[in-house]
Design a protein around this motif. Sequence first.
Motif, PDB file in Angstrom:
ATOM      1  N   ALA A 169      60.339   9.447 -22.369  1.00  0.00           N
ATOM      2  CA  ALA A 169      60.047  10.200 -21.139  1.00  0.00           C
ATOM      3  C   ALA A 169      59.191   9.353 -20.203  1.00  0.00           C
ATOM      4  CB  ALA A 169      59.348  11.500 -21.483  1.00  0.00           C
TER       5      ALA A 169
ATOM      6  N   ALA B  14      61.341   6.863 -18.445  1.00  0.00           N
ATOM      7  CA  ALA B  14      62.162   7.424 -17.364  1.00  0.00           C
ATOM      8  C   ALA B  14      61.319   7.771 -16.144  1.00  0.00           C
ATOM      9  CB  ALA B  14      62.902   8.658 -17.866  1.00  0.00           C
ATOM     10  N   LYS B  15      60.069   8.139 -16.388  1.00  0.00           N
ATOM     11  CA  LYS B  15      59.233   8.546 -15.255  1.00  0.00           C
ATOM     12  C   LYS B  15      58.636   7.335 -14.527  1.00  0.00           C
ATOM     13  CE  LYS B  15      57.037  11.899 -17.479  1.00  0.00           C
ATOM     14  NZ  LYS B  15      56.140  13.038 -17.758  1.00  0.00           N
TER      15      LYS B  15
ATOM     16  N   ARG C 159      68.921   5.679  -9.309  1.00  0.00           N
ATOM     17  CA  ARG C 159      69.570   6.794 -10.006  1.00  0.00           C
ATOM     18  C   ARG C 159      71.044   6.927  -9.653  1.00  0.00           C
ATOM     19  NH1 ARG C 159      66.290  10.181 -12.736  1.00  0.00           N
ATOM     20  NH2 ARG C 159      64.132   9.529 -12.654  1.00  0.00           N
TER      21      ARG C 159
ATOM     22  N   GLN D 246      69.620   7.616 -19.239  1.00  0.00           N
ATOM     23  CA  GLN D 246      70.910   7.757 -19.912  1.00  0.00           C
ATOM     24  C   GLN D 246      71.631   9.039 -19.527  1.00  0.00           C
ATOM     25  OE1 GLN D 246      71.458   6.282 -24.061  1.00  0.00           O
ATOM     26  NE2 GLN D 246      69.244   6.480 -24.102  1.00  0.00           N
ATOM     27  N   ALA D 247      70.866  10.005 -18.996  1.00  0.00           N
ATOM     28  CA  ALA D 247      71.497  11.277 -18.641  1.00  0.00           C
ATOM     29  C   ALA D 247      72.522  11.112 -17.523  1.00  0.00           C
ATOM     30  CB  ALA D 247      70.431  12.291 -18.249  1.00  0.00           C
ATOM     31  N   ARG D 248      72.521   9.930 -16.832  1.00  0.00           N
ATOM     32  CA  ARG D 248      73.538   9.665 -15.814  1.00  0.00           C
ATOM     33  C   ARG D 248      74.845   9.201 -16.431  1.00  0.00           C
ATOM     34  NH1 ARG D 248      71.686   5.467 -15.970  1.00  0.00           N
ATOM     35  NH2 ARG D 248      72.665   4.157 -14.459  1.00  0.00           N
TER      36      ARG D 248
ATOM     37  N   ILE E 229      76.527  11.529 -22.087  1.00  0.00           N
ATOM     38  CA  ILE E 229      75.799  12.770 -21.890  1.00  0.00           C
ATOM     39  C   ILE E 229      76.414  13.589 -20.758  1.00  0.00           C
ATOM     40  CG2 ILE E 229      73.584  13.730 -21.130  1.00  0.00           C
ATOM     41  CD1 ILE E 229      72.213  11.450 -22.641  1.00  0.00           C
ATOM     42  N   ARG E 230      76.708  12.942 -19.654  1.00  0.00           N
ATOM     43  CA  ARG E 230      77.096  13.659 -18.442  1.00  0.00           C
ATOM     44  C   ARG E 230      78.606  13.879 -18.334  1.00  0.00           C
ATOM     45  NH1 ARG E 230      75.130  17.119 -14.967  1.00  0.00           N
ATOM     46  NH2 ARG E 230      74.680  16.414 -12.852  1.00  0.00           N
TER      47      ARG E 230
ATOM     48  N   LYS F  46      80.803  14.405 -15.099  1.00  0.00           N
ATOM     49  CA  LYS F  46      79.916  14.230 -13.948  1.00  0.00           C
ATOM     50  C   LYS F  46      79.155  12.909 -13.987  1.00  0.00           C
ATOM     51  CE  LYS F  46      79.265  18.973 -12.591  1.00  0.00           C
ATOM     52  NZ  LYS F  46      78.373  20.122 -12.523  1.00  0.00           N
TER      53      LYS F  46
ATOM     54  N   ILE G 247      60.995  17.046 -19.189  1.00  0.00           N
ATOM     55  CA  ILE G 247      61.769  16.812 -17.973  1.00  0.00           C
ATOM     56  C   ILE G 247      61.216  15.611 -17.225  1.00  0.00           C
ATOM     57  CG2 ILE G 247      62.359  17.819 -15.718  1.00  0.00           C
ATOM     58  CD1 ILE G 247      62.441  20.542 -17.387  1.00  0.00           C
TER      59      ILE G 247
ATOM     60  N   PHE H 227      62.980  14.158 -14.340  1.00  0.00           N
ATOM     61  CA  PHE H 227      63.460  14.000 -12.965  1.00  0.00           C
ATOM     62  C   PHE H 227      64.113  15.285 -12.489  1.00  0.00           C
ATOM     63  CE2 PHE H 227      66.927  12.751  -9.988  1.00  0.00           C
ATOM     64  CZ  PHE H 227      66.134  12.230  -8.981  1.00  0.00           C
TER      65      PHE H 227
ATOM     66  N   GLU I  87      66.446  16.580  -9.170  1.00  0.00           N
ATOM     67  CA  GLU I  87      67.118  16.259  -7.909  1.00  0.00           C
ATOM     68  C   GLU I  87      67.220  17.538  -7.103  1.00  0.00           C
ATOM     69  OE1 GLU I  87      70.632  13.671  -8.238  1.00  0.00           O
ATOM     70  OE2 GLU I  87      71.533  14.914  -6.683  1.00  0.00           O
TER      71      GLU I  87
ATOM     72  N   ASP J 123      76.364  23.835  -7.510  1.00  0.00           N
ATOM     73  CA  ASP J 123      75.179  23.093  -7.944  1.00  0.00           C
ATOM     74  C   ASP J 123      74.104  23.186  -6.875  1.00  0.00           C
ATOM     75  OD1 ASP J 123      77.053  22.346  -9.732  1.00  0.00           O
ATOM     76  OD2 ASP J 123      76.988  20.203  -9.299  1.00  0.00           O
TER      77      ASP J 123
ATOM     78  N   VAL K  98      69.585  19.278  -9.956  1.00  0.00           N
ATOM     79  CA  VAL K  98      69.831  18.699 -11.277  1.00  0.00           C
ATOM     80  C   VAL K  98      68.483  18.489 -11.953  1.00  0.00           C
ATOM     81  CG1 VAL K  98      70.848  16.797 -12.583  1.00  0.00           C
ATOM     82  CG2 VAL K  98      71.839  17.460 -10.399  1.00  0.00           C
TER      83      VAL K  98
ATOM     84  N   GLU L 146      66.732  16.700 -15.172  1.00  0.00           N
ATOM     85  CA  GLU L 146      67.062  15.651 -16.125  1.00  0.00           C
ATOM     86  C   GLU L 146      65.938  15.444 -17.126  1.00  0.00           C
ATOM     87  OE1 GLU L 146      69.235  12.440 -13.809  1.00  0.00           O
ATOM     88  OE2 GLU L 146      67.990  11.230 -15.126  1.00  0.00           O
ATOM     89  N   SER L 147      66.317  15.295 -18.393  1.00  0.00           N
ATOM     90  CA  SER L 147      65.354  14.861 -19.402  1.00  0.00           C
ATOM     91  C   SER L 147      65.908  13.577 -19.990  1.00  0.00           C
ATOM     92  CB  SER L 147      65.212  15.917 -20.495  1.00  0.00           C
ATOM     93  OG  SER L 147      66.398  15.983 -21.250  1.00  0.00           O
TER      94      SER L 147
ATOM     95  N   ALA M 130      69.392  14.806 -21.647  1.00  0.00           N
ATOM     96  CA  ALA M 130      70.373  15.648 -20.978  1.00  0.00           C
ATOM     97  C   ALA M 130      70.118  15.702 -19.493  1.00  0.00           C
ATOM     98  CB  ALA M 130      70.331  17.060 -21.560  1.00  0.00           C
ATOM     99  N   ALA M 131      71.178  16.035 -18.754  1.00  0.00           N
ATOM    100  CA  ALA M 131      71.033  16.313 -17.326  1.00  0.00           C
ATOM    101  C   ALA M 131      71.715  17.652 -17.107  1.00  0.00           C
ATOM    102  CB  ALA M 131      71.691  15.233 -16.501  1.00  0.00           C
TER     103      ALA M 131
ATOM    104  N   ASP N 267      72.803  20.783 -14.622  1.00  0.00           N
ATOM    105  CA  ASP N 267      72.932  21.293 -13.272  1.00  0.00           C
ATOM    106  C   ASP N 267      72.273  22.652 -13.212  1.00  0.00           C
ATOM    107  OD1 ASP N 267      74.562  19.256 -12.062  1.00  0.00           O
ATOM    108  OD2 ASP N 267      76.118  19.885 -13.470  1.00  0.00           O
TER     109      ASP N 267
ATOM    110  N   TYR O  48      72.656  25.972 -11.205  1.00  0.00           N
ATOM    111  CA  TYR O  48      73.648  26.593 -10.339  1.00  0.00           C
ATOM    112  C   TYR O  48      72.995  27.681  -9.502  1.00  0.00           C
ATOM    113  CZ  TYR O  48      76.682  24.336 -13.752  1.00  0.00           C
ATOM    114  OH  TYR O  48      77.282  23.420 -14.568  1.00  0.00           O
TER     115      TYR O  48
END
Lengths: 481, 429, 127
Positions: free
Chosen positions: A469, A472-473, B272, B296-298, B302-303, B306, C37, C39, C41, C54, C57, C59-60, C63-64, C66, C68
């Motif tokens: 984490a 990523a931050k 990103r 990695q979530a991009r 995982i995605r 999308k 978490i 990020f 968006e 959407d 978003v 993100e952790s 996982a990312a 959406d 809704y």
Amino acid sequence: MKTIFEMGAPGRHAVMPAPLDVPAASLPDAVKRDTPLALPELSELDVVRHFTQLSRRNFGVDSHYYPLGSCTMKYNPKIMEAIGALPGFTRLHPFTAMTDAYRKICQGALEVVCEMERLLAEVSGMTAACLQPMAGAHGELTGALLIAAYHKAQNGVLRDTLLIPDSAHGTNPASAVMAGFKTVTIPSNAQGVVDFDAYAALMGEHVAGVMLTCPNTHGLFEPRVADMALLAHENGALMYYDGANLNAIVGRCRPGDLGFDVMHFNLHKTFATPHGMGGPGSGAIAVGERLVPFLPNPRVVKDGGTYTLQDSAQSIGRIAPFFGNFLVALRAYAYLRAVGAEGLKTVSENAVLNANYVLARLRDVWRPAYDGLCMHECVLSAATFASKHGIRALDVAKALLDRGFHAPTVYFPLTVKEGLMIEPTETESRETLDAFCDAMLDIARLAETDADVLHQAPRTMPVGRLNEAQAAKNLDCACTG
Amino acid sequence: MDWSVISGTEKRLMLNAVGVADMASLFAVVPEALRVNALDMPEGMSECCLSSYFEGLARRNCAGCVSFLGGGYYDHYIPAAVDALAGRSEFFTAYTPYQPECSQGTLQAIYEYQSMICRITDMECANASLYDGGTATFESAIMAARITGKSRVVVHDSLHPVWREMLLTHASGSALTIEDGNEPVAGDTACVIAQNPAFPGTLQDFSELARRCHDVGALLVLAVNPVSLGLVKTPGAMGADIAVAEGQSVGLPLAFGGPYLGILATRKAHIRKMPGRIAAATTDAAGRRGFVLTLQAREQHIRREKALSNICSNQALCALRALIHLCLLGKEGLRETARACHAKAEYLKAKLDFAEVLNAGPTFNEFSVRLPGNAEAVTAAMLEKKYLAGLPLQAVNRGGPNDLLIAVTEKRTRVELDAFAAALRECAA
Amino acid sequence: MNPDTLKYTEEHEWIVNLDGICIIGITEYAVDELGEITFVELPEIGKVLERGEDVAVVESVKAANDVYAPVSGTVVEVNDILEMEPDLINRDCYGKGWIVKMKDINEEEYNELMDARSYRGYLKTVE
């Protein structure tokens, strides 16, 4: 450990070009570099020691058992490396193939391309193959573009959808979308294979194709694969075979015979070329008769005794600058020539036997996601350990590192909670499998008696669990000096 | 020959443990009718036979000519330490670093590679590699469209013709509109993609084009040759938003087309939206520095549908080679290599007074000439003298029948250049 | 915000209508599934959304997700503190970790959403 940018001293250098033997030349200021060139200044030994040290902070197949599910981390025979290093191949400029004048000096390399494509077509039961795609996902994109080109040429209804099982690799939907398709997910049933009724309900005139992995990522052969293909074809859709798990059936049955129209191979998985920390691989594709005209240009063909190039007017175009990751395909071709048809059969036999042996030894403790025999890999679940003892798949993975094994694939497929996906491959011995199973059982015992120890794993690696984490931050992803 | 290890007796033991009678039972799920009986392929070979067979094939390729053939892929010297280090199996038999604790070698190398790319291009972040220059160009177009929310991609005439073709193929199913042109169109342009040096060799300063792109909300993607950056103004300094490159010229053999290395770097604001793996520095609980894959979530695993891209396998080992190569050259080595390429190309250019130089501006390591005779015929005659005289531009639809693209690297000596010029004069007459 | 007074979706968003302005966030369940978490968006202000489109978003590292739009409407405000402190959602998902505010929402769609009791019942079927 320091990074290479924290080492060295001004004025130091390792390998310099020869002193200039022509007059120096200058460039106009407008196009000249006007910013500092902040490269490290190092001796050859500085560089050699640094990267040797780095290499020692890695697990590789040569040093460690690597039962990483879906990745087929088999042994990479040394002879293939020797063949891949022959100067006759490594020093050959690819543009020699593109002009008539030069083509006579690359006949050996063109033969490799042409004969490898022929062998791949034979092994897959297809009509033709193409080495251009540079990785499995690149092969998927190429295949999806071929499916689109085929339907476009039919001038029929608009087919904009690919059906993809929920157990598929993430690359499948990602590639489909890149090729312009919508994706619809086919659910798995309680047995871990495609729910055929749900599949049939999703089939229709809008469906361009079906992407299927067989055996699937649960390590199970899709029992109704032939029926699926029949239904797809009745509806005018094409069948795509994701070759990621070909190691389970290679030499025994062929995607073409199962009813598939197009597929990719992962040459780096099935045909034993090294994975190189994530690449280069090769995602060569093979197609049935009706997709041949759409294959990427140019194609290598044999004209009399000479290998030459040919373009097709209906081709989707160019997928690679030349012939894909040639040195990878060369190694895979050498592997195929070494094992022959009999050897291929032994490969899948032992891959499946090894996976079932591991499954048999572990199934009473680490519950399999699905009952019965498996093919080349098995998917176990740490879910009961997670709820009872707080030991999750991640903890198991880290504890295995301390015991000298690479971890299985964890948290994939997404359909299995706390999944541990184990693919032993055919090149591992029974002793290795036993040692790995003993470690897994030992971890299970510890989970019940001393779970905390497992949460602290790994303790024998250069670093402990890293704060992802924070990474990523803060996003420190380059040392720009 | 195969590399399976289970012997006959072990097989029996293991089948017992599994609880099945024989091997066939393990494959019972595969319908009988779908099994293959015999494959039409040559019988297997022993290691010894295999070795001589492939040595024979390799000998049928003439790799021993003095080369002036480039076209984006060059005959540079690769220091022995590159092979020695990248040839360590701890690197090349490892997988993608999904378990960071046992992959610190890989992850730190990727981090250093990313840093190295930023330093030579003057960009702020780079990914861990794409397949090659052509696919990096395609990914940059998709990325620009995602950043700008626009769909028109303008391909500048400086771009490599093969990459342009790859871009068209890859984007054929996407929402991108790709057209040739040298300027952004106000309103819907996502990016202009230019190359420096241009495919035919000419160097330009694209700073003004960058400004014009930004004025209409478009990005500038600049494709570059990494070796040239020892000497030539960088994409970062010109104001490019995305830099892409073919990394073959820094540590990778020509290898009949691959594996090569797709380089992609950008500004931090766009990280990103950048496809591919990224390594980042972090710490463990004890405060030790370590490296992990991040964002990695991009990614596709995982995605899924999308994801920013479908890329999974990349060219990590090639990226390692490029990193080691650039470390060995270092600051001075890269600069001197670039200077040598440029000076030798200029020396040769001056010698070819019988041919018309086609480049309108300065060039780096490669230039285009119009010969008195047919380029394809001239190269055929030069081949008899053991020269790869260059790339006939008509073969890539970028010139007339007499046009030839000639590349010079630091490997060529003055003696070779003099002899080549004389031979070409003779063959071209 | 008191979770008992909110409305919920099956995708684990919460929403509350305060005098025509709706505040939207994600539930504790969603936060637990994501982990820390890293990020968020956020959409542009003024964006008009249909229900189910959407809106953001989250993100952790693993996982990312959406987020809704639980109802149709127009984005009027975003919680831009999340750009600097995304983990505010972990710390206070029903309060300071809200994500967007919407106006001109479709009241009918709003009324169809689950209340706290039905959402708790729904969570049992998910687990």
